[in-house]
Write an enzyme that holds these catalytic residues in place. Structure first.
Site, short mmCIF file in Angstrom:
data_model
loop_
_atom_site.label_atom_id
_atom_site.label_comp_id
_atom_site.label_asym_id
_atom_site.label_seq_id
_atom_site.Cartn_x
_atom_site.Cartn_y
_atom_site.Cartn_z
N CYS A 98 -103.00 48.15 6.13
CA CYS A 98 -104.03 48.37 5.10
C CYS A 98 -103.96 49.77 4.48
O CYS A 98 -104.62 50.03 3.47
CB CYS A 98 -105.43 48.11 5.66
SG CYS A 98 -105.59 46.48 6.37
N HIS A 144 -110.49 51.85 1.32
CA HIS A 144 -109.99 50.50 1.65
C HIS A 144 -111.17 49.54 1.79
O HIS A 144 -112.17 49.85 2.42
CB HIS A 144 -109.21 50.58 2.96
CG HIS A 144 -108.83 49.23 3.50
ND1 HIS A 144 -108.25 48.26 2.72
CD2 HIS A 144 -108.98 48.69 4.74
CE1 HIS A 144 -108.05 47.18 3.46
NE2 HIS A 144 -108.49 47.42 4.68
N ASN A 203 -111.00 41.47 2.46
CA ASN A 203 -110.03 42.52 2.80
C ASN A 203 -108.62 42.01 2.47
O ASN A 203 -108.13 41.10 3.13
CB ASN A 203 -110.18 42.83 4.29
CG ASN A 203 -109.23 43.91 4.76
OD1 ASN A 203 -108.30 44.29 4.06
ND2 ASN A 203 -109.46 44.40 5.96
O1 UT7 Z 1 -108.28 46.31 7.39
C1 UT7 Z 1 -108.47 46.52 8.73
C2 UT7 Z 1 -109.74 47.08 8.90
N1 UT7 Z 1 -110.61 46.19 9.63
C3 UT7 Z 1 -111.85 46.51 9.71
O2 UT7 Z 1 -112.26 47.49 9.14
C4 UT7 Z 1 -112.77 45.68 10.57
C5 UT7 Z 1 -113.78 46.58 11.21
N2 UT7 Z 1 -114.74 45.86 12.01
C6 UT7 Z 1 -115.68 45.10 11.45
O3 UT7 Z 1 -115.77 44.99 10.24
C7 UT7 Z 1 -116.67 44.44 12.35
O4 UT7 Z 1 -116.50 44.90 13.68
C8 UT7 Z 1 -116.59 42.89 12.31
C9 UT7 Z 1 -117.08 42.38 10.98
C10 UT7 Z 1 -115.16 42.45 12.57
C11 UT7 Z 1 -117.47 42.27 13.42
O5 UT7 Z 1 -118.81 42.74 13.27
P1 UT7 Z 1 -119.61 43.23 14.55
O6 UT7 Z 1 -120.94 43.61 14.08
O7 UT7 Z 1 -118.78 44.30 15.21
O8 UT7 Z 1 -119.70 41.91 15.42
P2 UT7 Z 1 -119.14 41.62 16.89
O9 UT7 Z 1 -117.67 41.59 16.91
O10 UT7 Z 1 -119.84 42.55 17.85
O11 UT7 Z 1 -119.69 40.16 17.14
C12 UT7 Z 1 -121.09 39.91 17.24
C13 UT7 Z 1 -121.27 38.43 17.51
C14 UT7 Z 1 -120.43 37.91 18.66
O12 UT7 Z 1 -121.20 36.94 19.37
P3 UT7 Z 1 -121.94 37.33 20.74
O13 UT7 Z 1 -120.82 37.77 21.65
O14 UT7 Z 1 -122.86 38.46 20.39
O15 UT7 Z 1 -122.60 36.07 21.13
C15 UT7 Z 1 -119.29 37.22 17.98
O16 UT7 Z 1 -118.74 36.17 18.77
O17 UT7 Z 1 -120.88 37.67 16.35
C16 UT7 Z 1 -119.98 36.64 16.76
N3 UT7 Z 1 -119.06 36.36 15.66
C17 UT7 Z 1 -119.34 35.47 14.68
N4 UT7 Z 1 -120.41 34.69 14.47
C18 UT7 Z 1 -120.40 33.92 13.37
C19 UT7 Z 1 -117.85 36.91 15.41
N5 UT7 Z 1 -117.35 36.40 14.27
C20 UT7 Z 1 -118.26 35.53 13.80
C21 UT7 Z 1 -118.31 34.69 12.67
N6 UT7 Z 1 -119.39 33.92 12.50
N7 UT7 Z 1 -117.31 34.65 11.76
#
Ligand code: UT7
Length: 328
Positions: A122, A255, A285
């Site tokens: 990225c 980005h 993204n």
């Molecule tokens: O270009 C590369 C750069 N990449 C990035 O910049 C990504 C950076 N990170 C992020 O943007 C965020 O960390 C994410 C959007 C990927 C995730 O957001 P988060 O607030 O960190 O969520 P999380 O990973 O802590 O997940 C929270 C919950 C989990 O469930 P439990 O364990 O709390 O029950 C996940 O399983 O959300 C669940 N979850 C989803 N639920 C519905 C994860 N993906 C999804 C989904 N739909 N698509």
């Protein structure tokens, strides 16, 4: 070459998106039919993404890059034959080799330019732009085509809801020309390979087989934390390099990974949100394509004007990051 032409300047831009826009609701319905739960609410709240463009099978990174390049050349009023350097940033090349840059060159009918791909995920466009600027400043090129292009959907695990909802496909390109005034005012590229595990697609083609894991894997929270820390530091560093302050930035194009990262970063840097170009809501993204796509959108809708100072930032797998300060 003229001895006064020691800087480089962006003289045109173009972009290309696949024709198929997929809304969060459409994606959620498709995933639900395979037993995977997600929703528009979750995606919008956590990322700000509302839709993404996804390439049909057969739409390649080079085909998106070629279209974006043609538009950039037309915008610049530059003929393909004038290009003497093509640098294309991608993590989803058409082939192992030849490079996607060479495929673009052949399609444009350019002969003789140096052409190669850059792999910095990225951060790829920021890496490619800085490399092209260095070629021009060193007198090794006069007119470069710099492209970020991806069909990222091809390396996603569509059963992993933590990643597959985040990405889209597309391409953006700029024409960078030798100039007597900058142009590119400052740039910084960085990497930390010890963080490779937080974002990777650790597969390979060898001995006639795919080995390892060919899908993108990400520790989202680790990437989030790392991204805001390094981009904050990098923004301050390039402004200091140019002898300027953050208030001198007219437009901020980080980005486009996540709206929460963009707003958090803008607040940390004390850059008003009105100065941040946001396309992640519509494009999701698009990895190496995200920054040139956003730049082209904001030039074409009239926000970015000649003379404006624009701060471009990339961050992603490697772990890699970088910033380029541009006077348009
Ligand atoms: O270009 C590369 C750069 N990449 C990035 O910049 C990504 C950076 N990170 C992020 O943007 C965020 O960390 C994410 C959007 C990927 C995730 O957001 P988060 O607030 O960190 O969520 P999380 O990973 O802590 O997940 C929270 C919950 C989990 O469930 P439990 O364990 O709390 O029950 C996940 O399983 O959300 C669940 N979850 C989803 N639920 C519905 C994860 N993906 C999804 C989904 N739909 N698509």
């Amino acid at each position: 070459m003229s001895t006064s032409a020691v800087f480089s300047r962006i003289v045109g831009s173009g972009s290309c998106l696949p024709s198929r826009a997929v809304s969060n609701d459409q994606l959620a319905a498709e995933m639900r039919s395979r037993g995977i739960e997600t929703s528009d609410d979750w995606i919008v709240e956590r990322t700000g993404i509302r839709q993404r463009y996804l390439a049909e099978r057969g739409t390649t990174t080079s085909s998106l890059a070629i279209e974006a390049s043609r538009k950039a050349l037309a915008d610049a009023g530059v003929d393909a034959s004038e290009i003497d350097l093509i640098i294309l940033a991608t993590s989803t090349p058409d082939f192992v080799f030849p490079s996607t840059a060479c495929l673009v060159q052949a399609s444009l009918g350019n002969k003789g330019a140096a052409a190669f791909d850059v792999q910095a995920v990225c951060s790829g466009f920021v890496y490619a732009l800085t490399t092209a600027d260095s070629f021009i400043r060193a007198g090794r090129a006069r007119c470069a085509l710099v492209i970020g292009a991806e069909v990222f959907s091809s390396i996603l695990d569509w059963n992993d809801r933590g990643t597959c909802v985040l990405f889209g496909d597309g391409a953006g390109a700029v024409v960078l020309r030798a100039a007597s005034e900058p142009g590119i005012e400052a740039a910084e590229l960085r990497a930390d390979g010890s963080q490779m595990h937080i974002l990777s697609a650790a597969g390979n083609v060898a001995y006639g087989q795919v080995t390892g894991d060919p899908f993108l894997r990400m520790d989202g929270q680790a990437v989030f934390k790392q991204a805001v820390t390094v981009l904050d530091r990098s923004a301050r560093s390039v402004l200091a390099q140019a002898g300027l302050s953050l208030s001198d930035v007219d437009w901020f194009i980080p980005h486009q990974a996540n709206l929460r990262i963009l707003t958090f970063l803008a607040r940390k840097l004390d850059i008003p949100l009105e100065k941040v170009v946001v396309t992640v809501d519509r494009h999701a993204n698009t990895s190496a394509a995200s920054v040139p796509l956003a730049l082209d959108v904001a030039r074409r809708d009239g926000r970015i004007q000649p003379g404006n100072r624009v701060l471009l930032q990339g961050v992603g797998g490697g772990f890699t990051w970088g910033s380029v300060l541009v006077r348009m």
